[in-house]
Design a protein around this motif. Sequence first.
Motif, PDB file in Angstrom:
ATOM      1  N   GLN A  99      41.085  -8.895  20.064  1.00 56.08           N
ATOM      2  CA  GLN A  99      42.127  -8.882  19.038  1.00 56.08           C
ATOM      3  C   GLN A  99      41.551  -8.626  17.665  1.00 56.08           C
ATOM      4  N   HIS A 101      43.050  -8.840  13.265  1.00 55.04           N
ATOM      5  CA  HIS A 101      44.120  -9.326  12.399  1.00 55.04           C
ATOM      6  C   HIS A 101      44.206  -8.439  11.164  1.00 55.04           C
ATOM      7  N   LYS A 134      45.219 -13.140   8.413  1.00 59.74           N
ATOM      8  CA  LYS A 134      44.760 -14.246   9.256  1.00 59.74           C
ATOM      9  C   LYS A 134      43.239 -14.231   9.377  1.00 59.74           C
ATOM     10  N   GLU A 136      39.734 -15.823   9.935  1.00 58.97           N
ATOM     11  CA  GLU A 136      39.455 -16.978  10.801  1.00 58.97           C
ATOM     12  C   GLU A 136      37.989 -17.380  10.697  1.00 58.97           C
ATOM     13  N   HIS A 261      37.465  -8.801  17.773  1.00 59.18           N
ATOM     14  CA  HIS A 261      36.733  -9.942  18.336  1.00 59.18           C
ATOM     15  C   HIS A 261      37.438 -10.446  19.583  1.00 59.18           C
TER      16      HIS A 261
HETATM   17 ZN   LIG Z   1      41.362 -13.941  16.059  1.00 59.41          ZN
END
Ligand SMILES: [Zn+2]
Length: 397
Positions: A99, A101, A134, A136, A261
């Motif tokens: 995924q 973001h 987002k 992280e 990632h």
């Molecule tokens: Zn993520």
Amino acid sequence: MTTLYKLTGTLQQYTWGGKDYIPNLIGFTAQKDQLYAEWWLGAHPSSPSTIKVDDKTMPLNQFLSQNPTALGQQSRSIFGDELPYLLKILDVKQPLSIQLHPTKQQAEIGFVEENVRGIDLTDPKRTYKDKNHKPEMMIALSDFWLLHGFKPKTEILKTLRERSSLQTLANQLETQDLHHFYSDIMQANQTQLASWLLPIFEHNRLEDLSPENPDYWVLYSQKEMNISLAQLDAGLMCFYLFNIVQIKQGQGIFQDAGIPHAYLRGQNIELMACSDNVIRGGLTSKHVNIDELLKVIDCREVIPELIKAAPPDNGSFTYTTPAKDFALENVRYDDTAQINGKAESATILLVMQGCLKISDKNTALELKQGESAFICADTAYQISGRQVGYCVLAKLP
Ligand SMILES: [Zn+2]
């Protein structure tokens, strides 16, 4: 006025979760055949934590909308009347999808565009669930493996050249940049995927491979995720393109916007901006929005940078990242430790090990492993160790 509250998180029972880790850490009895993937502490409207106010239980987002001063002036001026971050514990038993973001700007545009096109927020084809980015950060709670960003092109070429079924891809990459190459791979058909991957399945056995070897993760993911050899997932090819990173307990890593990632195995603490915007890039049965993926993915060559572990001494240590939305403080104590702190912004405390007492001028809470508290902004507090261990505090940097 009360400024310190007992907080209770929420469980997410995704199929990639494990059976025991989260029940043991948080302190509840695991139900037979149940999988526990994530424990959330925050005010995300899809699964808000609850706080205890005058013996009544109330969702944290509702509390904050009624008491926005609890967020603090600085937080409100930057992030509005919402808690800017979400704290999670993850137990990754099976690999998660690849995924990435979006940036804040991409999310704002994408959210409005999907609204205009009339894609419902609950539609599985919906990509942007909110207008937020987002970024992280994660801190490993065990030996942890993940995919993180593209390897340098020279290393990808070497990896491809070492495998006879991937020679043609190496030749192709010699003439392409990483974005075009990745785009071709993600749009490959089953015949192409089979010609690259089936020889790898034929010539290897999982037990003979080490996790530094991308073949290991191709075989491991196929087995753990039950991927049919007749319906191969293009995401499997990413093990040859992305960095395979091992993180030791206590170390961490930061995932910025656009960096692909995938969490592969282990347990961690995750702290992120409060958003649900995920663009998937394979290793999933969920919808892959290939146009959006290719638009948002950052194909720069990444040398993974690990966040250093907190020192083993008593007292406070703060993990910071380039993100302005969150920071994670780590506080270690023994049964005599007294640590004074001040919450400049709304803060969530989670006891990871041992027991502590946290008190401000009006309230005192005894918290054991797995229990948590919400501390309003502008609150001076004291943490007294009761039994050796550590806690984490999510807050603004
Ligand atoms: Zn993520």
